[in-house]
Scaffold this motif. Structure first.
Motif: not given
Length: 240
Positions: A111-121
């Motif tokens: 997720l960090n690689i594609v510029g997203l974080s903290g959205i797992e849920n």
């Protein structure tokens, strides 16, 4: 490495691919372009094993590959973490390879690689179309593939979202040193992500070169495509 050798493919009486040959090296991106119905997506399906050619062969330097579809194709009933980890949980060769804690870290890293974080849920319907596309990229690279196949990755996206996706395609190539093929109609995707281009028409490769050469080429096929001209040697599958 991807090597396509003398591929022929026919559907009923229509020859879609006629003696198609090309090679993509590790760390290189090839754009396959052409009007609708020229056989671009058929090539991807043959490379991925979804279709068999009538003759010819495909040689893959690595069996670990990802196919990223035109639309995100996420599972609506699964949250983002479970969407991304699906291959790790379900592929026979990967089941049990990682602990839950390791899978959690892998999801976070992708997720960090594609510029997203903290959205797992979160669930797919809580995300924009561009974010869903980036999640599909994270899912596609969860196994660190050495071959990536993109089928019109910016389809349906606005210009800004398209630029974001193109940026991440470049990031993924550098991160994974993958051999990549992108089927696209979009000039920005060609010029910003590809090292080489082949143009298909009527089942044949009618031109090949670099994106810069494509923009400058004195060639009736590339000129029609680059300038979006109605008049020229190519007609779409709809007969236009």
């Amino acid at each position: 490495m991807i090597e396509v050798q003398n591929i022929f493919k026919k559907f009923d009486d229509k020859e879609v691919l006629k003696d198609i040959t090309f090679k993509v090296e590790k760390g290189e991106t090839l754009a396959i372009v052409g009007v609708s119905g020229s056989g671009k997506s058929t090539i991807l399906k043959i490379i991925s094993g979804l279709l068999k050619p009538d003759s010819g062969q495909v040689i893959l330097g690595d069996k670990n590959f990802a196919m990223l579809f035109q639309y995100s194709a996420l599972f609506d009933s699964l949250n983002i973490a479970d969407n991304i980890s699906f291959a790790l949980d379900e592929r026979e060769d990967l089941k049990g390879k990682y602990t839950k804690a390791q899978i959690k870290e892998i999801i976070k890293e992708k997720l960090n690689i594609v510029g997203l974080s903290g959205i797992e849920n979160k669930y797919p319907n809580e995300l924009s179309g561009g974010m869903q596309k980036r999640v599909s990229f994270a899912r596609g690279i969860v196994t660190d593939p050495k071959i990536i196949l993109y089928d019109e990755p910016t389809a349906g996206l606005d210009p800004i979202s398209s630029t974001v996706i193109e940026d991440y395609m470049t990031v993924l190539k550098k991160e994974l040193n993958a051999a990549s093929i992108v089927v696209t109609h979009q000039m920005s995707t060609i010029t910003r992500t590809a090292d080489k281009v082949i143009m298909l028409y009527n089942g044949h490769i009618v031109w090949n070169g670099t994106p810069n050469e494509m923009l400058k080429a004195d060639n009736e096929y590339t000129k029609q495509f680059v300038e979006a001209q109605k008049d020229g040697p190519m007609r779409t599958s709809a007969g236009i």
